[in-house]
Design a protein around this motif. Sequence first.
Motif, mmCIF file in Angstrom:
data_model
loop_
_atom_site.group_PDB
_atom_site.id
_atom_site.type_symbol
_atom_site.label_atom_id
_atom_site.label_comp_id
_atom_site.label_asym_id
_atom_site.label_seq_id
_atom_site.Cartn_x
_atom_site.Cartn_y
_atom_site.Cartn_z
ATOM 1 N N SER A 90 -16.298 8.903 -15.991
ATOM 2 C CA SER A 90 -17.159 7.958 -16.708
ATOM 3 C C SER A 90 -16.373 6.691 -17.016
ATOM 4 C CB SER A 90 -17.678 8.569 -18.013
ATOM 5 O OG SER A 90 -18.349 7.596 -18.784
ATOM 6 N N PRO A 91 -16.624 5.603 -16.297
ATOM 7 C CA PRO A 91 -15.910 4.347 -16.561
ATOM 8 C C PRO A 91 -16.041 3.864 -18.002
ATOM 9 C CG PRO A 91 -17.051 4.229 -14.468
ATOM 10 C CD PRO A 91 -17.522 5.487 -15.130
ATOM 11 N N VAL A 92 -17.202 4.053 -18.605
ATOM 12 C CA VAL A 92 -17.408 3.564 -19.969
ATOM 13 C C VAL A 92 -16.517 4.322 -20.957
ATOM 14 C CG1 VAL A 92 -19.062 3.308 -21.844
ATOM 15 C CG2 VAL A 92 -19.747 2.792 -19.500
ATOM 16 N N ILE A 93 -16.453 5.649 -20.805
ATOM 17 C CA ILE A 93 -15.584 6.441 -21.679
ATOM 18 C C ILE A 93 -14.139 6.015 -21.494
ATOM 19 C CG2 ILE A 93 -14.695 8.748 -22.175
ATOM 20 C CD1 ILE A 93 -17.417 9.873 -21.481
ATOM 21 N N ALA A 94 -13.727 5.823 -20.241
ATOM 22 C CA ALA A 94 -12.365 5.359 -19.979
ATOM 23 C C ALA A 94 -12.129 3.990 -20.607
ATOM 24 C CB ALA A 94 -12.118 5.295 -18.468
ATOM 25 N N GLY A 95 -13.144 3.128 -20.542
ATOM 26 C CA GLY A 95 -13.016 1.802 -21.152
ATOM 27 C C GLY A 95 -12.808 1.873 -22.654
ATOM 28 N N VAL A 96 -13.564 2.746 -23.306
ATOM 29 C CA VAL A 96 -13.426 2.916 -24.759
ATOM 30 C C VAL A 96 -12.049 3.476 -25.107
ATOM 31 C CG1 VAL A 96 -14.269 4.202 -26.751
ATOM 32 C CG2 VAL A 96 -15.902 3.180 -25.146
ATOM 33 N N VAL A 97 -11.628 4.499 -24.369
ATOM 34 C CA VAL A 97 -10.338 5.133 -24.660
ATOM 35 C C VAL A 97 -9.176 4.181 -24.406
ATOM 36 C CG1 VAL A 97 -8.761 6.989 -23.984
ATOM 37 C CG2 VAL A 97 -11.199 7.464 -24.235
ATOM 38 N N LEU A 98 -9.158 3.583 -23.213
ATOM 39 C CA LEU A 98 -8.061 2.680 -22.874
ATOM 40 C C LEU A 98 -8.064 1.420 -23.743
ATOM 41 C CD1 LEU A 98 -7.507 2.535 -19.002
ATOM 42 C CD2 LEU A 98 -5.894 3.181 -20.789
ATOM 43 N N GLY A 99 -9.238 0.841 -23.937
ATOM 44 C CA GLY A 99 -9.318 -0.364 -24.768
ATOM 45 C C GLY A 99 -8.871 -0.116 -26.183
ATOM 46 N N GLY A 100 -9.170 1.079 -26.705
ATOM 47 C CA GLY A 100 -8.795 1.383 -28.079
ATOM 48 C C GLY A 100 -7.349 1.771 -28.247
ATOM 49 N N LEU A 101 -6.770 2.395 -27.224
ATOM 50 C CA LEU A 101 -5.422 2.958 -27.374
ATOM 51 C C LEU A 101 -4.342 2.201 -26.610
ATOM 52 C CD1 LEU A 101 -6.196 6.786 -27.078
ATOM 53 C CD2 LEU A 101 -5.973 5.407 -29.148
ATOM 54 N N TRP A 102 -4.698 1.175 -25.862
ATOM 55 C CA TRP A 102 -3.721 0.552 -24.977
ATOM 56 C C TRP A 102 -2.508 -0.009 -25.706
ATOM 57 C CZ3 TRP A 102 -2.146 1.135 -20.391
ATOM 58 C CH2 TRP A 102 -1.300 0.198 -19.796
ATOM 59 N N GLN A 103 -2.721 -0.720 -26.803
ATOM 60 C CA GLN A 103 -1.574 -1.294 -27.515
ATOM 61 C C GLN A 103 -0.663 -0.194 -28.065
ATOM 62 O OE1 GLN A 103 -0.738 -4.349 -27.403
ATOM 63 N NE2 GLN A 103 -2.614 -5.277 -26.630
ATOM 64 N N LEU A 104 -1.252 0.923 -28.467
ATOM 65 C CA LEU A 104 -0.453 2.055 -28.926
ATOM 66 C C LEU A 104 0.338 2.652 -27.760
ATOM 67 C CD1 LEU A 104 0.112 3.804 -31.461
ATOM 68 C CD2 LEU A 104 -1.707 5.324 -30.684
ATOM 69 N N ILE A 105 -0.289 2.722 -26.592
ATOM 70 C CA ILE A 105 0.391 3.231 -25.395
ATOM 71 C C ILE A 105 1.587 2.350 -25.048
ATOM 72 C CG2 ILE A 105 0.120 3.526 -22.886
ATOM 73 C CD1 ILE A 105 -2.796 4.386 -23.460
ATOM 74 N N VAL A 106 1.417 1.040 -25.158
ATOM 75 C CA VAL A 106 2.508 0.111 -24.863
ATOM 76 C C VAL A 106 3.647 0.290 -25.855
ATOM 77 C CG1 VAL A 106 3.153 -2.324 -24.769
ATOM 78 C CG2 VAL A 106 1.010 -1.570 -23.741
ATOM 79 N N ILE A 107 3.321 0.427 -27.132
ATOM 80 C CA ILE A 107 4.344 0.580 -28.160
ATOM 81 C C ILE A 107 5.201 1.808 -27.905
ATOM 82 C CG2 ILE A 107 4.687 1.150 -30.605
ATOM 83 C CD1 ILE A 107 2.324 -0.683 -31.217
ATOM 84 N N PHE A 108 4.587 2.897 -27.459
ATOM 85 C CA PHE A 108 5.328 4.121 -27.170
ATOM 86 C C PHE A 108 6.024 4.063 -25.808
ATOM 87 C CE2 PHE A 108 2.884 6.051 -30.605
ATOM 88 C CZ PHE A 108 3.832 6.905 -31.156
#
Length: 419
Positions: A77-95
């Motif tokens: 589901s692209p939309v679910i992936a969009g919500v997950v990645l858009g919401g968590l991306w900055q946290l992913i980068v920090i780690f």
Amino acid sequence: MLASYTSSLFPIILAAWVAAKLEKWFERKLPASLRLFFVPLFTILVTGVLTFLLVGPVLTEASSLLADATMWIYNLSPVIAGVVLGGLWQLIVIFGLHYAFIPVLINNITTLQYDPVNAILSASVFAQVGAALGVFLKSRNAKVRSIAGPAAISAFMGVTEPAIYGISLPYKKPFVMAGIAGAVGGGITAAMSATMFGFGGGGIFAAPMFINPAGLDNSFYAYVIASAVAVVIATVLTYLFGFKDKQETPAAAPVSSGTSSTAPAAGTKTQVYNSIQGTIIPLSEVPDEAFASGAMGSGYAVIPSDNKVYAPFDGTVVTVANSKHAVAIVSEDGVELLIHMGINTVKLKGAPFELKVQENDAVKKGQLLAIVDWSMIRDNQFEVTTPVIVTNTAEHESVELKADRSREAKTGELVLSIR
């Protein structure tokens, strides 16, 4: 494969934590004559090896698994992936877990001539713009505004580090609000089937990457809409729920005398209760210039008549001296308090002190912190007077002494009111 830690924060924090533990261990194990040179040498050597050979591979594997999971969600589901990645991306980068995504993005561009995943991530940048902007609009503190305003502009230009590390993470809630906004923006981007047609800058400079070589299409419109929505949502949420301004305080706050009271004054930020039974004296009477001058902060001192030291408020133990003579506690409201048991007692190497807490312990008011052999301190010709210092005095409007001076005070009596 060794991981690069560029733009990541927590791998460095982990390395610093390991280094701190190793340093204490080497301090205990090495002879005093060797410590000056070999403690830092061994600490850096072992920490460096562990960081590159353990932390690096672990992060690489974790980021690879994260990338695989994300692509599985996107295919589902692209939309679910969009919500997950858009919401968590900055946290992913920090780690530091974002590096495994780079081959995926490059492969999409080289094989498909477009990439839908990187398109989703653009909204998270504009969410940081909104978080910083919300703080800028809400705050009346000149110092905070001087950080938040330029940070918002910088994030708009694609550089989010000032917004993340200067505003979002220090204040915590703006980071959460930016995550929510990024999730909404990422979902919109994915729902509109937006793609990027190359690699370039972030923020406003990502706009050309959304232009289809065949002409404007949904990708560019999705970029504009998702970016605007992310900014607005992050700004509104941060302004309403994500930031509470603190009163700007002068550079110093002297201690003033007052009558004894047990009722909190209106507007008081933190109440400090007596930790040690004994005679309360002002800091100016402490036989040590560092404390008496107020250079370390405002507070009071106790000439102890009991050997037990108790927690002055609910909080967390942030520092315990290696020689056990001092304990620092931070309250739930951010007041940092140092209890320095005796004067120059660091030279006794911990012998008179039996500590009941350690660093990072949560404590409650009245909880036993330490038992002190004051007789041993006196026998060794050291002063037992115990300063209790608000080490971040400059961050507060006033530190008011509530206990009567030069009288016996029991533990648990109100001694300081901090605004």
